[in-house]
Design an enzyme around this catalytic site. Structure first.
Site, short mmCIF file in Angstrom:
data_model
loop_
_atom_site.label_atom_id
_atom_site.label_comp_id
_atom_site.label_asym_id
_atom_site.label_seq_id
_atom_site.Cartn_x
_atom_site.Cartn_y
_atom_site.Cartn_z
CG ASP A 1 -1.90 1.12 1.30
OD1 ASP A 1 -1.74 2.10 0.54
OD2 ASP A 1 -2.85 1.03 2.12
CG HIS B 1 -9.78 7.04 2.51
ND1 HIS B 1 -8.93 7.83 1.78
CD2 HIS B 1 -9.16 5.83 2.59
CE1 HIS B 1 -7.85 7.13 1.46
NE2 HIS B 1 -7.96 5.91 1.92
CG HIS C 1 -7.27 8.61 5.69
ND1 HIS C 1 -7.11 7.90 6.85
CD2 HIS C 1 -6.95 7.73 4.69
CE1 HIS C 1 -6.72 6.66 6.57
NE2 HIS C 1 -6.60 6.54 5.26
CD GLU D 1 -8.55 1.96 1.27
OE1 GLU D 1 -7.65 1.28 1.80
OE2 GLU D 1 -8.59 3.20 1.35
NE ARG E 1 -5.34 -1.73 2.01
CZ ARG E 1 -4.64 -2.12 3.05
NH1 ARG E 1 -5.15 -3.02 3.88
NH2 ARG E 1 -3.43 -1.65 3.29
N1 GLY Z 1 -2.88 4.11 2.91
C1 GLY Z 1 -3.91 4.41 3.81
C2 GLY Z 1 -5.20 3.94 3.35
O1 GLY Z 1 -5.25 3.14 2.45
O2 GLY Z 1 -6.22 4.38 3.79
MN MN Z 2 -6.69 4.33 1.29
MN MN Z 3 -3.80 2.85 0.97
#
Ligand code: GLY
Ligand code: MN
Ligand code: MN
Length: 435
Positions: A257, A351, A358, A381, A403
């Site tokens: 990620d 988000h 975020h 996600e 993910r």
């Molecule tokens: N990288 C933080 C998220 O995926 O929310």
């Molecule tokens: Mn994210």
């Molecule tokens: Mn992320």
């Protein structure tokens, strides 16, 4: 970003504020890492949104209708000695010439000048509680003004949360913002592809992390939007795993990620792929459930649908998948009602994304999920996480975390996936990894 873009934003905010108002907005403080060393400076997102001003020690002031100029920027004074050590300072002339301020003063004059501006205004737009030092000074200035009431000075009578107004503006991205976010997503996407190509059993998680940083910086994105998560095998089940120090084992999946930041705009991409380039049967089955959930959620991103629709679409596919694989029991209706999926999928499907990873913006309005509208950018996600030692779960599923995350902009008739350059089907990933 073009200076006209920042000007347009200031104008829009000032139109909402009306005359007799003042907005006061500091940038982020410099944070000490240890002794003489500071963390790399990153401007406050709200401040940057209105100014594009990159230096620390600055306060933006907007006073709609002020005859001597509506936009005042307090910032560091130029100082040849300091500049010899730390590099050029923009200074008051630069604030006016390059950043569009109507007027600029040294930040050290804030205590002298700002109270006099404040006492002329009835309404103060200010985000209380975000900057302790400025909060304290604000209350001192206001009390000093109140003490002068017998001299006929009334000063502000109303305090309004500036962040509330700004965050609603920030939720709707302009064409220029979407273009910047697309560029950020493209750099990150190519970085993820490079990791898939170069990953080998025996490498360490931090080596993939390093490759990603190298790729982004090499392509002009000097900073990441957040610390990268690189989790092999069971580590992928720790949602915010950033230790990234374990070896990557043959036969495991690795979850990455990671996203760069470009001109302060974030990208946020997750891919999960086999360390050795080939999915096992169990990995394949779970991965396909997450991918189907992600595609269903993306399909639900369109104007008219509300914020929760993509999440509900993902939950439905994941619940069906878990039932089919025997990871949860019962009927679909009952499983959806009890939410039994949440043992393996414990976060929401996305988000808002923008200057902050975020990003700001309310998810509900008047108690109802917000409707999706063109220009909003969000992540999609979904994931599945089955840690080692999960009770009542067959061994073959354990130690797998998956993910899949993309960055999506709502368009007039649907959506556009900004991060579409990274492969995500099993066949595409195995083909790219070439093993
Ligand atoms: N990288 C933080 C998220 O995926 O929310
Ligand atoms: Mn994210
Ligand atoms: Mn992320």
């Amino acid at each position: 970003m073009n200076p006209a873009e920042f000007k347009r934003r200031r104008r829009q905010l000032m139109r909402m504020m009306g005359s007799g108002s003042i907005a006061i907005l500091p940038t982020a403080p410099l944070a000490v890492r240890n002794r003489d060393v500071h963390h790399p400076f990153r401007p406050d997102s709200d401040f940057y949104y209105l100014s594009g001003f990159p230096e620390p020690e600055a306060v933006l002031v907007l006073i709609p209708g002020r005859p001597q100029g509506e936009y005042v920027l307090f910032c560091q004074e130029r100082d040849p000695k300091k500049e010899m050590w730390d590099g050029a300072i923009i200074g008051q002339e630069g604030a006016v010439a390059e950043y569009g301020a109507d007027d600029s003063f040294p930040i050290t004059d804030l205590d002298d000048i700002l109270p006099r501006m404040l006492e002329q205004c009835e309404r103060v737009f200010y985000a209380m509680g975000c900057n302790v030092d400025l909060d304290r000074r604000m209350s001192e200035w206001v009390n000093r003004i109140r003490a002068q009431s017998r001299a006929g000075i009334t000063g502000p009578i109303e305090f309004i949360a500036l962040d509330h107004y700004l965050h609603d503006m920030r939720l709707y991205k302009s064409r220029a913002e979407v273009a910047t976010m697309r560029r950020a997503a493209k750099i990150s996407a190519a970085g993820h592809k490079r990791l898939m190509r170069e990953c080998r059993p025996g490498m360490y998680e931090y080596q993939l992390e390093a490759l990603f940083v190298h790729h982004c910086q090499h392509h002009g994105a000097r900073h990441l939007a957040y610390p990268s998560i690189v989790g092999g095998g069971n580590n992928a089940c720790v949602l915010h795993y950033i230790e990234n120090k374990a070896p990557l084992n043959d036969g495991d999946l690795v979850l990455v990620d990671a996203g760069c930041e470009l001109d302060c705009y974030a990208s946020d991409i997750t891919r999960t792929f086999p360390v050795n380039g080939r999915f096992s049967e169990a990995q394949r089955a779970l991965y396909q459930v997450v991918l189907d959930a992600q595609l269903a959620a993306i399909d639900a991103v369109r104007p008219g649908n509300h914020w929760d629709d993509p999440h509900q679409a993902a939950v439905k596919v994941i619940t069906k998948g878990l039932l089919k694989l025997g990871l949860i029991k019962g009927t679909l209706a009952k499983a959806l009602k009890t939410g039994s999926y949440d043992r393996f999928y414990m976060h929401r499907t996305g988000h808002w994304l923008g200057l902050d990873v975020h990003d700001v913006g309310d998810y509900k309005v008047d108690g109802h999920w917000r409707e999706l509208e063109p220009g909003m950018v969000l992540t999609i996600e979904p994931g599945l996480y089955i840690p080692l030692g999960s009770k009542g779960v067959a061994k073959k599923w354990q130690g797998i975390g998956i993910r899949i995350e993309d960055d999506v902009v709502v368009t007039k008739d649907g959506c556009d996936v900004l991060s579409c350059d990274v492969p995500k089907t099993i066949d595409e990933i195995e083909a790219l990894m070439g093993r």
